[in-house]
Design a protein around this motif. Structure first.
Motif, PDB file in Angstrom:
ATOM      1  N   LYS A 135       0.810  -1.219   0.000  1.00 29.22           N
ATOM      2  CA  LYS A 135       0.000   0.000   0.000  1.00 29.22           C
ATOM      3  C   LYS A 135       0.842   1.267   0.000  1.00 29.22           C
ATOM      4  O   LYS A 135       0.413   2.303  -0.498  1.00 29.22           O
ATOM      5  N   ASP A 136       2.015   1.197   0.590  1.00 29.73           N
ATOM      6  CA  ASP A 136       2.838   2.389   0.764  1.00 29.73           C
ATOM      7  C   ASP A 136       3.800   2.580  -0.409  1.00 29.73           C
ATOM      8  O   ASP A 136       4.107   1.639  -1.146  1.00 29.73           O
ATOM      9  N   THR A 137       4.277   3.785  -0.568  1.00 29.57           N
ATOM     10  CA  THR A 137       5.345   4.043  -1.530  1.00 29.57           C
ATOM     11  C   THR A 137       6.596   3.301  -1.081  1.00 29.57           C
ATOM     12  O   THR A 137       6.970   3.333   0.096  1.00 29.57           O
ATOM     13  N   MET A 138       7.235   2.610  -2.015  1.00 31.53           N
ATOM     14  CA  MET A 138       8.387   1.780  -1.698  1.00 31.53           C
ATOM     15  C   MET A 138       9.657   2.404  -2.256  1.00 31.53           C
ATOM     16  O   MET A 138       9.696   2.825  -3.418  1.00 31.53           O
ATOM     17  N   LYS A 139      10.701   2.470  -1.443  1.00 32.71           N
ATOM     18  CA  LYS A 139      11.992   3.025  -1.844  1.00 32.71           C
ATOM     19  C   LYS A 139      13.092   1.978  -1.630  1.00 32.71           C
ATOM     20  O   LYS A 139      13.061   1.236  -0.649  1.00 32.71           O
ATOM     21  N   ARG A 140      14.043   1.948  -2.543  1.00 35.17           N
ATOM     22  CA  ARG A 140      15.251   1.154  -2.324  1.00 35.17           C
ATOM     23  C   ARG A 140      16.301   2.062  -1.714  1.00 35.17           C
ATOM     24  O   ARG A 140      16.597   3.127  -2.258  1.00 35.17           O
ATOM     25  N   VAL A 141      16.854   1.627  -0.564  1.00 39.12           N
ATOM     26  CA  VAL A 141      17.750   2.478   0.215  1.00 39.12           C
ATOM     27  C   VAL A 141      19.074   1.767   0.436  1.00 39.12           C
ATOM     28  O   VAL A 141      19.108   0.573   0.742  1.00 39.12           O
ATOM     29  N   GLU A 142      20.171   2.494   0.284  1.00 43.00           N
ATOM     30  CA  GLU A 142      21.499   1.979   0.607  1.00 43.00           C
ATOM     31  C   GLU A 142      22.225   3.006   1.468  1.00 43.00           C
ATOM     32  O   GLU A 142      22.251   4.191   1.129  1.00 43.00           O
ATOM     33  N   ALA A 143      22.791   2.549   2.581  1.00 42.27           N
ATOM     34  CA  ALA A 143      23.542   3.412   3.498  1.00 42.27           C
ATOM     35  C   ALA A 143      22.741   4.643   3.907  1.00 42.27           C
ATOM     36  O   ALA A 143      23.274   5.754   4.028  1.00 42.27           O
ATOM     37  N   GLY A 144      21.426   4.453   4.085  1.00 45.99           N
ATOM     38  CA  GLY A 144      20.578   5.534   4.559  1.00 45.99           C
ATOM     39  C   GLY A 144      20.179   6.546   3.510  1.00 45.99           C
ATOM     40  O   GLY A 144      19.566   7.566   3.836  1.00 45.99           O
ATOM     41  N   GLN A 147      17.902   5.308  -3.187  1.00 45.25           N
ATOM     42  CA  GLN A 147      18.497   5.070  -4.494  1.00 45.25           C
ATOM     43  C   GLN A 147      17.467   5.162  -5.618  1.00 45.25           C
ATOM     44  O   GLN A 147      17.768   5.611  -6.712  1.00 45.25           O
ATOM     45  N   GLU A 148      16.247   4.718  -5.323  1.00 44.63           N
ATOM     46  CA  GLU A 148      15.190   4.778  -6.328  1.00 44.63           C
ATOM     47  C   GLU A 148      13.838   4.532  -5.670  1.00 44.63           C
ATOM     48  O   GLU A 148      13.757   3.968  -4.586  1.00 44.63           O
ATOM     49  N   THR A 149      12.798   4.983  -6.368  1.00 43.82           N
ATOM     50  CA  THR A 149      11.431   4.659  -5.973  1.00 43.82           C
ATOM     51  C   THR A 149      10.993   3.442  -6.779  1.00 43.82           C
ATOM     52  O   THR A 149      11.085   3.442  -8.005  1.00 43.82           O
ATOM     53  N   VAL A 150      10.547   2.402  -6.065  1.00 42.77           N
ATOM     54  CA  VAL A 150      10.198   1.137  -6.701  1.00 42.77           C
ATOM     55  C   VAL A 150       8.721   1.128  -7.064  1.00 42.77           C
ATOM     56  O   VAL A 150       7.875   1.597  -6.276  1.00 42.77           O
TER      57      VAL A 150
END
Length: 228
Positions: A135-144, A147-150
């Motif tokens: 349901k929520d917006t998903m983000k790929r995160v590295e080292a805080g 990196q991108e919105t999935v």
């Protein structure tokens, strides 16, 4: 249609911070474990329940089963350090079967209708798992750092039950043991064998009781269902 169900119940529940197995915490005067067991006890499709338990909790669980009239538990093998090992212990107790479900013992709000959809899908297609759409917006995160919105339209949050043809899951469990491979869930083991796993849309109410906040949510679900 008949199925067997495996409930790994030997976890520590450290995130709950209750000082004991979270399955023994109560919702509306019944333990979480009993709420879950009663769903399968009352389902005519359920042939048998297999509980992986801690040896130190075996007597407590046996007393709960007797008090609440749970009769479908066929075996309670000792659970392993990992969920995967507990499931494999239960598979050995079942021996042979047609359809087997694996369900989190801390998900007491699963419904028979979803269970039946899963069992039928597993019979027809070999493997199916319960899940809900992200349901929520998903983000790929590295080292805080983001990196991108999935694209969430392709993302599902996976729940249990997970349902399989018995021979598919046995083959996957045996291969994982042979290769010393530890998966995050049973679906991952079956996927690793090159098999397709299908999704059955579940309910957001099928929450896993993991934290104290989940207990509050669980009470609200029960109040709604019984009109309390």
């Amino acid at each position: 249609m008949q199925y067997d169900v495996i409930l790994p119940a030997a976890g520590s529940g450290k995130r709950m911070g209750a000082g004991k197995n979270k399955l023994f915490l109560q919702l509306k005067e019944k333990t979480i474990l009993i709420h879950t067991l009663q769903v399968f006890e009352e389902d005519s499709w359920c042939r048998g329940i297999y509980l992986a338990v801690k040896d130190t909790e075996r007597e407590v669980i046996e007393a709960l089963l007797q008090t609440h009239g749970i009769t479908k538990v066929k075996a309670m093998p000792t659970g392993g350090d990992e969920r995967q090992h507990s499931v494999q212990s239960c598979m050995k107790e079942i021996g042979q079967g047609e359809i087997v479900l694996v369900h989190d013992a801390a998900r007491p709000f699963i419904t028979q209708s979803i269970i039946h959809e899963l069992a039928e899908a597993a019979l027809e297609k070999g493997a199916a798992v319960a899940g809900v759409r992200a349901k929520d917006t998903m983000k790929r995160v590295e080292a805080g750092v983001i990196q991108e919105t999935v694209d969430r339209s392709t993302l599902w949050m996976i729940q249990t039950p997970q349902a399989f043809r018995f021979d598919w899951l046995k083959e996957a469990e045996d291969a994982a043991e042979r290769d010393d491979f530890l998966g995050t869930d049973e679906s991952m083991l079956v996927e690793r064998q090159g098999q397709s796993v299908h999704i059955v849309e579940s309910s957001y109410e099928n929450v896993k009781i993991t934290t104290k906040e989940d207990l509050v949510f669980g009470e609200a679900i029960l109040n709604q269902r019984i009109g309390g």
